[in-house]
Each structure stands twice: as C-alpha cells, then as structure tokens.
Design a protein around this motif. Structure first.
Motif, PDB file in Angstrom:
ATOM      1  N   ARG A  30      22.748  11.962 -37.708  1.00  0.00           N
ATOM      2  CA  ARG A  30      22.471  11.222 -38.847  1.00  0.00           C
ATOM      3  C   ARG A  30      22.075  12.341 -39.965  1.00  0.00           C
ATOM      4  NH1 ARG A  30      19.606   7.438 -35.778  1.00  0.00           N
ATOM      5  NH2 ARG A  30      17.576   8.209 -36.227  1.00  0.00           N
ATOM      6  N   TYR A  31      21.826  13.563 -39.644  1.00  0.00           N
ATOM      7  CA  TYR A  31      21.184  14.656 -40.590  1.00  0.00           C
ATOM      8  C   TYR A  31      22.371  15.498 -40.773  1.00  0.00           C
ATOM      9  CZ  TYR A  31      16.607  12.100 -40.017  1.00  0.00           C
ATOM     10  OH  TYR A  31      15.673  11.406 -40.174  1.00  0.00           O
ATOM     11  N   LYS A  32      23.448  15.431 -40.080  1.00  0.00           N
ATOM     12  CA  LYS A  32      24.390  16.431 -40.248  1.00  0.00           C
ATOM     13  C   LYS A  32      25.028  16.710 -41.695  1.00  0.00           C
ATOM     14  CE  LYS A  32      29.389  16.527 -39.338  1.00  0.00           C
ATOM     15  NZ  LYS A  32      30.810  15.812 -38.568  1.00  0.00           N
ATOM     16  N   THR A  33      24.775  15.944 -42.622  1.00  0.00           N
ATOM     17  CA  THR A  33      25.046  16.376 -43.937  1.00  0.00           C
ATOM     18  C   THR A  33      24.262  17.067 -44.558  1.00  0.00           C
ATOM     19  OG1 THR A  33      24.140  14.198 -44.737  1.00  0.00           O
ATOM     20  CG2 THR A  33      26.579  14.297 -44.391  1.00  0.00           C
ATOM     21  N   THR A  34      22.932  17.091 -44.080  1.00  0.00           N
ATOM     22  CA  THR A  34      22.052  17.929 -44.552  1.00  0.00           C
ATOM     23  C   THR A  34      22.074  19.054 -43.810  1.00  0.00           C
ATOM     24  OG1 THR A  34      20.463  16.121 -44.950  1.00  0.00           O
ATOM     25  CG2 THR A  34      19.278  18.198 -45.065  1.00  0.00           C
ATOM     26  N   LEU A  35      22.220  19.301 -42.561  1.00  0.00           N
ATOM     27  CA  LEU A  35      21.943  20.458 -41.958  1.00  0.00           C
ATOM     28  C   LEU A  35      23.406  21.237 -42.048  1.00  0.00           C
ATOM     29  CD1 LEU A  35      20.954  19.048 -38.442  1.00  0.00           C
ATOM     30  CD2 LEU A  35      19.601  20.254 -40.057  1.00  0.00           C
ATOM     31  N   ILE A  36      24.671  20.734 -42.275  1.00  0.00           N
ATOM     32  CA  ILE A  36      25.813  21.523 -42.259  1.00  0.00           C
ATOM     33  C   ILE A  36      25.878  22.662 -43.558  1.00  0.00           C
ATOM     34  CG2 ILE A  36      28.023  21.556 -43.089  1.00  0.00           C
ATOM     35  CD1 ILE A  36      28.704  19.290 -41.000  1.00  0.00           C
ATOM     36  N   PRO A  37      25.201  22.382 -44.711  1.00  0.00           N
ATOM     37  CA  PRO A  37      24.956  23.480 -45.731  1.00  0.00           C
ATOM     38  C   PRO A  37      24.084  24.643 -45.559  1.00  0.00           C
ATOM     39  CG  PRO A  37      24.822  21.171 -46.705  1.00  0.00           C
ATOM     40  CD  PRO A  37      24.795  20.773 -45.153  1.00  0.00           C
ATOM     41  N   ILE A  38      23.318  24.452 -44.360  1.00  0.00           N
ATOM     42  CA  ILE A  38      22.442  25.791 -44.281  1.00  0.00           C
ATOM     43  C   ILE A  38      23.324  26.465 -43.224  1.00  0.00           C
ATOM     44  CG2 ILE A  38      20.640  24.214 -44.280  1.00  0.00           C
ATOM     45  CD1 ILE A  38      19.997  24.406 -41.334  1.00  0.00           C
ATOM     46  N   SER A  82      27.197  17.809 -35.104  1.00  0.00           N
ATOM     47  CA  SER A  82      27.771  16.537 -34.859  1.00  0.00           C
ATOM     48  C   SER A  82      27.179  15.762 -33.812  1.00  0.00           C
ATOM     49  CB  SER A  82      29.349  16.941 -34.780  1.00  0.00           C
ATOM     50  OG  SER A  82      29.858  17.710 -35.839  1.00  0.00           O
ATOM     51  N   GLY A  83      26.960  16.385 -32.878  1.00  0.00           N
ATOM     52  CA  GLY A  83      26.216  15.590 -31.903  1.00  0.00           C
ATOM     53  C   GLY A  83      27.110  15.002 -31.004  1.00  0.00           C
ATOM     54  N   ILE A  84      27.997  15.580 -30.552  1.00  0.00           N
ATOM     55  CA  ILE A  84      29.125  14.881 -29.606  1.00  0.00           C
ATOM     56  C   ILE A  84      29.026  16.006 -28.396  1.00  0.00           C
ATOM     57  CG2 ILE A  84      31.504  14.258 -29.034  1.00  0.00           C
ATOM     58  CD1 ILE A  84      31.328  13.104 -31.910  1.00  0.00           C
TER      59      ILE A  84
END
Length: 234
Positions: A30-38, A82-84
């Motif tokens: 759920r927080y992938k879009t926030t985490l990927i930019p870092i 991505s959590g998979i």
C-alpha cells in the motif's frame, strides 16, 4: 491478490518462520508509491558507504560497473516494496547469491549490506511515514531475513559444488580473472558454425592452389597421401 506464491514447501516454511504473512505484504504494498521514490537516494548512499571500503571498492572495479550495480539494486528494492514473494523472486535471489559466491565476494560483505540497507531505508521512512515506520521496517527486515537465508543456501551450494568439482571451479576462477564471461562464450558459440565453414573453405582453396603449383613443377613429386600433405603444410 495472493502475495506468497511458491511451490517449494521448505521455502514456505522459512517464510512462515520469519513472520511474513499475506496481510503484512499487502500492508507494505500500500505504501509502494511512497517508498519507490526514495530508492535512488538509498542506493546512492549505500554505494557511498561500500566504496569507502578499499576491499569492496577494488572488488566492484574488477567485476562490474557502478551504474550496472546500482540499477540492479534499484530493481531489487522495487521488488521488495511490491510485497510479493513467488518462485521467480526466490530464484532471482538464489541466482544473485550464486553469482557473488562464484566471483569470490565474501559472505560477510554480502550480509553486511543488508544491515546498512535497513538503516538507510529506516532513516527515510521515519521522515516520510512516521506513523507507519515501525511496521514497515519490521516487514522489510523480515523480507531481508528471507533473502539472507536464500543467499546462505546459494553460498553453501557453491561450496559443496566447489569441493566435488575442484578442477572446473579452478578453471572458472581463471576465466573470471581474465575477464571471460558466459556472454563471451555464447557469442563464440553463435559464430562457431560460421568459423568452421570458412576455415574448411580456406583449407580447400589452399589445397587447390598448392596442387596447381606443384603439378606444374616437374622437379617436385606430389606425395601419395596428398590430403595429409596439405594439412601438414597448413
């Protein structure tokens, strides 16, 4: 969406032991879009740390390029966020461990990288998502634990194979020292047929020219076994 998908029963048991669940992976996703930019800054910081260590800097210079390594690490973190966990993810981690064991990276450096990664990610997540920080880091830490177990398996597999096939591993090590890769040998295989055809044609043309030259020279007698003679000359 099913997030844990593996046909390997022993791996599934490992995953359960670390506390990874479908719910936790879904939470991380759920927080992938926030985490990927870092990711780019985390990877840059990581390699700043690694390059400050002489042994690792020399190892990187001898076996890869910085840009290539960084791209591989960025892809890895994207997969984590991505959590998979599926068979492809597990095999990918095993392959990476196998490559590093093959080229001689000591296990202590490989595993130590995970600790530094966690520290760098934690610092950024604490700033971006303070309320979710502890839960996110706990999940990532569990993922890293799984990955380290897979890495240990690949290193152990390499060690056993090295003991049972010492000559092959010595040859592979020598090829690695001189910069030969699997891609190089694959390219040679691609052209092997063309090389063989051209060499055969060259030999044939040489034999024809040699035959013409010798038969016009009355002082030279052609050997009975002319084919062997041509091959000897070539």
């Amino acid at each position: 969406m099913e997030r844990i998908r593996t046909s390997d029963h022993s791996r599934m048991e490992q995953i359960k032991l670390t506390g990874i669940t479908e719910e936790k992976l879904a939470f991380l996703s759920r927080y992938k879009t926030t985490l990927i930019p870092i990711i780019p800054s985390v990877v840059d910081e990581l390699y700043d740390e690694l390059l400050a260590i002489d042994e690792l800097r020399h190892f990187i210079d001898n076996h890869s390029t910085l840009s290539r390594l960084k791209e591989a690490q960025k892809l890895y973190l994207e997969q984590c966020f991505s959590g998979i966990i599926d068979d492809a993810y597990i095999q990918g981690r095993f392959n990476i461990g196998r490559v590093h064991s093959h080229i001689g990276l000591e296990l202590k450096w490989y595993l130590g990288t995970y600790t530094k990664y966690l520290e760098l990610i934690s610092n950024q997540v604490e700033h971006l998502l303070p309320d979710q920080h502890n839960q996110i880091i706990t999940i990532i830490q569990a993922l890293f634990s799984i990955d380290m177990q897979i890495t240990l398996d690949s290193y152990n597999h390499f060690t056993i194979d090295k003991v049972t096939n010492p000559l092959r591993h010595k040859l592979n090590h020598m090829l690695s020292l001189y910069g030969f890769t699997e891609d190089d040998f694959n390219r040679l295989d691609d052209f092997a047929g063309l090389f063989s055809f051209q060499i055969d044609d060259i030999f044939h043309q040489f034999a024809l020219v040699l035959h013409d030259r010798l038969k016009d020279n009355k002082d030279v007698k052609l050997p009975v076994d002319q084919e062997a003679f041509y091959n000897y000359c070539i």
